[in-house]
Write an enzyme that holds these catalytic residues in place. Sequence first.
Site, PDB file in Angstrom:
ATOM      1  N   HIS A 134      -9.795 -18.693   7.367  1.00  0.00           N
ATOM      2  CA  HIS A 134      -9.102 -18.980   6.103  1.00  0.00           C
ATOM      3  C   HIS A 134      -7.826 -19.776   6.373  1.00  0.00           C
ATOM      4  CE1 HIS A 134     -11.522 -16.617   3.441  1.00  0.00           C
ATOM      5  NE2 HIS A 134     -11.205 -15.450   3.973  1.00  0.00           N
ATOM      6  N   GLU A 185      -9.971 -14.244   9.302  1.00  0.00           N
ATOM      7  CA  GLU A 185      -8.688 -14.630   8.706  1.00  0.00           C
ATOM      8  C   GLU A 185      -8.174 -15.947   9.296  1.00  0.00           C
ATOM      9  OE1 GLU A 185      -7.697 -13.259   6.051  1.00  0.00           O
ATOM     10  OE2 GLU A 185      -9.087 -11.574   6.180  1.00  0.00           O
ATOM     11  N   GLY A 242       2.755   4.611   0.972  1.00  0.00           N
ATOM     12  CA  GLY A 242       3.344   5.128   2.202  1.00  0.00           C
ATOM     13  C   GLY A 242       4.028   4.096   3.068  1.00  0.00           C
ATOM     14  N   PRO A 289       0.823  -1.205   0.000  1.00  0.00           N
ATOM     15  CA  PRO A 289       0.000   0.000   0.000  1.00  0.00           C
ATOM     16  C   PRO A 289       0.862   1.263   0.000  1.00  0.00           C
ATOM     17  CG  PRO A 289      -0.423  -1.364   1.951  1.00  0.00           C
ATOM     18  CD  PRO A 289       0.692  -1.998   1.222  1.00  0.00           C
TER      19      PRO A 289
HETATM   20  P1  ADP Z   1       5.716   4.422  -0.851  1.00  0.00           P
HETATM   21  O1  ADP Z   1       6.742   4.556  -1.923  1.00  0.00           O
HETATM   22  O2  ADP Z   1       5.550   3.008  -0.386  1.00  0.00           O
HETATM   23  O3  ADP Z   1       4.408   5.051  -1.148  1.00  0.00           O
HETATM   24  P2  ADP Z   1       7.514   6.108   0.570  1.00  0.00           P
HETATM   25  O4  ADP Z   1       8.748   5.332   0.477  1.00  0.00           O
HETATM   26  O5  ADP Z   1       7.352   7.240  -0.362  1.00  0.00           O
HETATM   27  O6  ADP Z   1       6.245   5.160   0.449  1.00  0.00           O
HETATM   28  O7  ADP Z   1       7.320   6.593   2.066  1.00  0.00           O
HETATM   29  C1  ADP Z   1       7.047   7.922   2.384  1.00  0.00           C
HETATM   30  C2  ADP Z   1       7.747   8.339   3.643  1.00  0.00           C
HETATM   31  O8  ADP Z   1       7.237   7.624   4.759  1.00  0.00           O
HETATM   32  C3  ADP Z   1       9.217   8.026   3.648  1.00  0.00           C
HETATM   33  O9  ADP Z   1       9.949   9.029   3.036  1.00  0.00           O
HETATM   34  C4  ADP Z   1       9.523   7.907   5.129  1.00  0.00           C
HETATM   35  O10 ADP Z   1       9.719   9.161   5.712  1.00  0.00           O
HETATM   36  C5  ADP Z   1       8.257   7.322   5.687  1.00  0.00           C
HETATM   37  N1  ADP Z   1       8.348   5.873   5.805  1.00  0.00           N
HETATM   38  C6  ADP Z   1       7.567   4.955   5.189  1.00  0.00           C
HETATM   39  N2  ADP Z   1       7.928   3.706   5.528  1.00  0.00           N
HETATM   40  C7  ADP Z   1       8.973   3.815   6.355  1.00  0.00           C
HETATM   41  C8  ADP Z   1       9.797   2.866   7.042  1.00  0.00           C
HETATM   42  N3  ADP Z   1       9.602   1.547   6.928  1.00  0.00           N
HETATM   43  N4  ADP Z   1      10.785   3.340   7.803  1.00  0.00           N
HETATM   44  C9  ADP Z   1      10.990   4.653   7.946  1.00  0.00           C
HETATM   45  N5  ADP Z   1      10.266   5.591   7.314  1.00  0.00           N
HETATM   46  C10 ADP Z   1       9.246   5.198   6.544  1.00  0.00           C
HETATM   47 ZN    ZN Z   2     -11.985 -13.599   3.513  1.00  0.00          ZN
END
Ligand code: ADP
Ligand code: ZN
Length: 647
Positions: A445, A442, A222, A220
């Site tokens: 399943h 879940e 972020g 997903p």
């Molecule tokens: P996606 O590409 O999966 O949409 P991003 O890599 O752009 O997500 O994540 C956006 C921001 O969220 C990153 O720049 C970071 O600041 C924060 N973030 C997301 N996941 C992590 C993680 N596992 N560890 C540290 N920061 C994270």
């Molecule tokens: Zn289901």
Amino acid sequence: MEKNNGYREPQKNDNFFNKNPLLVFAIFSIITVIIFKSFFEDGSIGESGISPSAQTQSISYYELKKLAEAGKIEYVAIGEANIKATAKGEPKTTFVAKRVIPDETLVPMLEKQNVKYGAYTEKNWLTDLVFGWVLPVFIFFAIWMFLTSRMQKNIGGGILGIGSMKKLMNSEKPKVKFADVAGNDEAKEEVEELIEFLRNPDRYIKLGAKIPKGVLLVGPPGTGKTLLAKAVAGEAEVPFFSVSGSSFIEMFVGVGASRVRDLFEQAKKEAPSIIFIDELDAIGKSRAIGHIGGNDEREQTLNQMLAEMDGFGAESPVIVLAATNRPEILDPALLRPGRFDRQVLVDKPDFKGRVEILKVHAKNVKLSDDTNLEEIAKLTAGLAGADLANIINEAALLAGRENQESVSQQNLKEAVERAIAGLEKKSRRISPKEKRIVAYHESGHAVISQITKGSKKVNKVSIIPRGLAALGYTLNTPEENKYLVQKHELIAEVDVLLGGRAAEEIFIGEISTGAANDLERATDIIKSMIMYYGMSEVAGLMVLEKQRNTFLGGGMGQTKEYSEKMSEELDSYIKAKLTERYEAVKEKLKLYRDAMETMTAELLEVEVLEKERVEEIIRSFEDANKIVRESDEDELHSPETSKGKDA
Ligand code: ADP
Ligand code: ZN
């Protein structure tokens, strides 16, 4: 420029602009000049109201002064070298004279005679050239450059060879390291070896090993897919080229394919390197999905990408990392060996992951001693890394507003509330009640797929909401290279799908809407068994439906090739079959009640259970209750087992 033209052959999607840049440029230049000229010269702007239609007569400066002194002049316009005087009365006559400079008596005399006077800018061939031609062409050129650089960044060297892709292509050497990516340990492990490949490509090439080309990061928004890709580049210290799939559709209209070519060209030149394609689904949507002849543009871009990925071998170690939230809609061609044949799940963090992410981001702010990030992690089930990063930042902003020395736990909690309020509409955060339902569903399943012969075994069970549709999920390990599916395996799949609903009924006492998709898929399987695979009594070997032509998009003009009577029989057969399987599944779940309870309780606690733990729970339950089940290992089961059973 020459180089670029060298590898660029004519493209079907090259439009008029791309084919005739010079011609188009010339036409637009002339139009601009005409507009400019008519705008600035009409009404003789700059000539202080002297109408160009008036009669003009050259006289000497002396004569002009005398006319003014005699009160015959209404208006005088003084230029740098010339002076113009408009006579009173009709018809309007304008006298032009060469000025005698300096002449301090002129203005006082005009004042005395009450003659209006002003200054004007003389036109000469130079200003005429500059304002009439050079400036409009220049302005037009600037606009043209701006548009082309935005729209297409580079079409084989760009318009007139200017605006090369080099400065427009987003290449960087990220400073992000693995330590900046918190949680996601499995995903990190899986991409770790890429770093080794990128650092010492020669070592592998020498041995004739094939370096992986494409890795799909699935998860997903972020959750840190971009971050992870950057970290791979950062650790390996290689250039990172990043583009977004949607930019091919939105920004590079008409030139998506050549953009792809440029991107790979550039990355190969700087190899070892990484290409990161965000939102791969924007270009990689299955060609079978969507309308007929739908998106020529997208298809060409996709084809180019496939060609590029096939085209480079071990000699240019370029690894393409792509991110998507919806791997299921990707064109299967993208996932073939040699393309994106590796998938890495980058999921929403579980409790432990959330604590780690919060810690990583808390390094950037000043926390007070009373803060407890674990409590914050408990409050944020279902949120992604990006949301957590936001929460830390929001808390710091709140502390700043209150003029505090450091960020307090109260600030953090308030930030969580804000984040959740904001997210409530977008991605759902589930309530404890829902969480319980999802956990049982879940577990249902998972237990069924674990104990049913012929089913795909559980890889991971999670009650962390994933995207909009799924509140939780049970991930099954796909079997490699499976071309034939046996009947008992299809039935097993139906059972697994029904396991969720059955668990809700038994353990919650009420059913929810959460099983809609499961039921749809279960129904589809039964249907195809009857209508397509000839696996039922009701239709026997008769095939009732030809293989759907996915290219025409299912559902379109499907003709029924069987009678109304058969149709009715089919309906009741399908219904009966589903009921039969559902009852069987419920019996199994009742038998495994204790295992279900253990698994659900654990899920509610830690949110995600790995394959090993699922196996352990089931095994220890079976050992304690002396349950022996049919093993998956005896591949060739005796005919009796399947005889007498039908779909
Ligand atoms: P996606 O590409 O999966 O949409 P991003 O890599 O752009 O997500 O994540 C956006 C921001 O969220 C990153 O720049 C970071 O600041 C924060 N973030 C997301 N996941 C992590 C993680 N596992 N560890 C540290 N920061 C994270
Ligand atoms: Zn289901």
